[in-house]
Design a protein around this motif. Sequence first.
Motif, PDB file in Angstrom:
ATOM      1  N   SER A 147      27.016  -4.299 -42.195  1.00 17.93           N
ATOM      2  CA  SER A 147      26.152  -3.520 -41.301  1.00 17.93           C
ATOM      3  C   SER A 147      26.910  -3.079 -40.062  1.00 17.93           C
ATOM      4  CB  SER A 147      24.924  -4.342 -40.896  1.00 17.93           C
ATOM      5  OG  SER A 147      25.313  -5.570 -40.292  1.00 17.93           O
ATOM      6  N   HIS A 148      26.732  -1.813 -39.701  1.00 21.56           N
ATOM      7  CA  HIS A 148      27.330  -1.236 -38.492  1.00 21.56           C
ATOM      8  C   HIS A 148      26.192  -0.857 -37.560  1.00 21.56           C
ATOM      9  CE1 HIS A 148      31.669  -0.664 -39.579  1.00 21.56           C
ATOM     10  NE2 HIS A 148      31.150  -1.070 -40.721  1.00 21.56           N
ATOM     11  N   LEU A 149      26.029  -1.644 -36.500  1.00 24.34           N
ATOM     12  CA  LEU A 149      24.878  -1.523 -35.608  1.00 24.34           C
ATOM     13  C   LEU A 149      25.186  -0.681 -34.381  1.00 24.34           C
ATOM     14  CD1 LEU A 149      22.014  -2.454 -34.616  1.00 24.34           C
ATOM     15  CD2 LEU A 149      23.184  -4.435 -33.597  1.00 24.34           C
ATOM     16  N   VAL A 150      24.232   0.219 -34.055  1.00 24.64           N
ATOM     17  CA  VAL A 150      24.268   0.944 -32.786  1.00 24.64           C
ATOM     18  C   VAL A 150      22.835   1.006 -32.260  1.00 24.64           C
ATOM     19  CG1 VAL A 150      24.132   3.193 -33.968  1.00 24.64           C
ATOM     20  CG2 VAL A 150      24.937   3.062 -31.590  1.00 24.64           C
ATOM     21  N   MET A 151      22.662   0.632 -30.990  1.00 27.17           N
ATOM     22  CA  MET A 151      21.330   0.575 -30.390  1.00 27.17           C
ATOM     23  C   MET A 151      21.221   1.522 -29.201  1.00 27.17           C
ATOM     24  SD  MET A 151      20.231  -3.441 -30.470  1.00 27.17           S
ATOM     25  CE  MET A 151      21.619  -4.030 -29.504  1.00 27.17           C
ATOM     26  N   SER A 152      20.044   2.079 -29.019  1.00 26.15           N
ATOM     27  CA  SER A 152      19.801   2.901 -27.838  1.00 26.15           C
ATOM     28  C   SER A 152      19.598   1.990 -26.633  1.00 26.15           C
ATOM     29  CB  SER A 152      18.569   3.785 -28.040  1.00 26.15           C
ATOM     30  OG  SER A 152      17.387   2.998 -27.984  1.00 26.15           O
ATOM     31  N   GLY A 185      33.821   8.030 -30.327  1.00 24.13           N
ATOM     32  CA  GLY A 185      35.033   7.964 -31.136  1.00 24.13           C
ATOM     33  C   GLY A 185      34.997   6.824 -32.135  1.00 24.13           C
ATOM     34  N   ALA A 186      33.836   6.195 -32.285  1.00 23.64           N
ATOM     35  CA  ALA A 186      33.696   5.068 -33.213  1.00 23.64           C
ATOM     36  C   ALA A 186      33.833   5.535 -34.656  1.00 23.64           C
ATOM     37  CB  ALA A 186      32.343   4.389 -33.008  1.00 23.64           C
ATOM     38  N   SER A 187      34.096   4.602 -35.538  1.00 26.40           N
ATOM     39  CA  SER A 187      34.271   4.927 -36.960  1.00 26.40           C
ATOM     40  C   SER A 187      33.068   5.656 -37.537  1.00 26.40           C
ATOM     41  CB  SER A 187      34.533   3.649 -37.759  1.00 26.40           C
ATOM     42  OG  SER A 187      33.481   2.709 -37.563  1.00 26.40           O
ATOM     43  N   ILE A 188      31.855   5.239 -37.165  1.00 22.68           N
ATOM     44  CA  ILE A 188      30.645   5.814 -37.750  1.00 22.68           C
ATOM     45  C   ILE A 188      30.352   7.224 -37.247  1.00 22.68           C
ATOM     46  CG2 ILE A 188      29.601   3.580 -38.229  1.00 22.68           C
ATOM     47  CD1 ILE A 188      27.881   3.925 -35.732  1.00 22.68           C
ATOM     48  N   ALA A 189      31.164   7.707 -36.302  1.00 23.35           N
ATOM     49  CA  ALA A 189      31.013   9.080 -35.808  1.00 23.35           C
ATOM     50  C   ALA A 189      31.774  10.075 -36.677  1.00 23.35           C
ATOM     51  CB  ALA A 189      31.492   9.186 -34.359  1.00 23.35           C
ATOM     52  N   SER A 190      32.471   9.587 -37.691  1.00 23.45           N
ATOM     53  CA  SER A 190      33.271  10.455 -38.551  1.00 23.45           C
ATOM     54  C   SER A 190      32.788  10.403 -39.989  1.00 23.45           C
ATOM     55  CB  SER A 190      34.741  10.032 -38.508  1.00 23.45           C
ATOM     56  OG  SER A 190      35.501  10.754 -39.464  1.00 23.45           O
ATOM     57  N   GLY A 191      32.727  11.561 -40.618  1.00 27.60           N
ATOM     58  CA  GLY A 191      32.338  11.634 -42.015  1.00 27.60           C
ATOM     59  C   GLY A 191      33.368  11.048 -42.950  1.00 27.60           C
ATOM     60  N   SER A 192      34.600  10.859 -42.485  1.00 30.73           N
ATOM     61  CA  SER A 192      35.637  10.283 -43.339  1.00 30.73           C
ATOM     62  C   SER A 192      35.483   8.771 -43.486  1.00 30.73           C
ATOM     63  CB  SER A 192      37.028  10.607 -42.781  1.00 30.73           C
ATOM     64  OG  SER A 192      37.235   9.967 -41.537  1.00 30.73           O
ATOM     65  N   THR A 249      22.691   9.090 -32.439  1.00 36.38           N
ATOM     66  CA  THR A 249      22.287  10.370 -33.022  1.00 36.38           C
ATOM     67  C   THR A 249      23.473  11.114 -33.628  1.00 36.38           C
ATOM     68  OG1 THR A 249      22.337  11.323 -30.780  1.00 36.38           O
ATOM     69  CG2 THR A 249      20.202  10.641 -31.640  1.00 36.38           C
ATOM     70  N   ARG A 250      24.682  10.892 -33.115  1.00 37.28           N
ATOM     71  CA  ARG A 250      25.871  11.484 -33.731  1.00 37.28           C
ATOM     72  C   ARG A 250      26.072  10.911 -35.128  1.00 37.28           C
ATOM     73  NH1 ARG A 250      29.282  15.275 -35.445  1.00 37.28           N
ATOM     74  NH2 ARG A 250      31.287  14.359 -36.060  1.00 37.28           N
ATOM     75  N   ALA A 251      25.921   9.597 -35.276  1.00 37.78           N
ATOM     76  CA  ALA A 251      26.073   8.972 -36.588  1.00 37.78           C
ATOM     77  C   ALA A 251      25.024   9.496 -37.564  1.00 37.78           C
ATOM     78  CB  ALA A 251      25.966   7.454 -36.464  1.00 37.78           C
TER      79      ALA A 251
END
Length: 201
Positions: A36-41, A73-80, A109-111
């Motif tokens: 799991s890759h967590l991001v919280m508002s 710039g986190a990993s989950i911000a990229s489609g790759s 929201t970017r992810a």
Amino acid sequence: MTESQAPRLVVGVSGASGARLGVRVLDACRELGVESHLVMSRAAAQTLAAETGLSVGEVQAKAAVTHRLGDIGASIASGSFPTLGMIVAPCSVRTMSEIASGVTSSLLTRAADVTLKERRPLVLMVRETPLHLGHLRTLVRLAEMGAVIAPPMPAFYAGLTTIEALVDQSVGRALDLFGLSWSPVRRWGEDVGPTNGSANS
């Protein structure tokens, strides 16, 4: 993802009511062997404290990887970066509106935007009622963009009697959309209702 690599799921938690939904998604991922890759508002911390008594640190400890909201710039911000997709649980009206606009101002929201552009499942557990016409039009727009709108509706048919069981049923049904089968889910024709055998008798 390679065969030896654990599947990854991006988990967004917004500030809407229903914070325990996100907590249980993280618990389920751990039980299922999903990274799991967590991001919280920012608002999520306040809701977590009010509804669960958990601190941000305690919730972050449940995730395999945590990401700062401002780290675009986190990993989950990229489609790759390969993932199964993303779930936002709960999803606030503000978050859904930002995703629908495509003008993303945070990693959450970017992810979500990346998930849509890569044609991966984006599941939004939207928490709002009643809905006015603006909300409904935004939800239609998101559905047209490829998102799955999955409000946490109580599964009365499952015969559940506690809030915890209702939450787990909603979370489990949302995880079904990623091909993840979580044991707490009670399924019609298997655990409740007519079985395949009785239906033909």
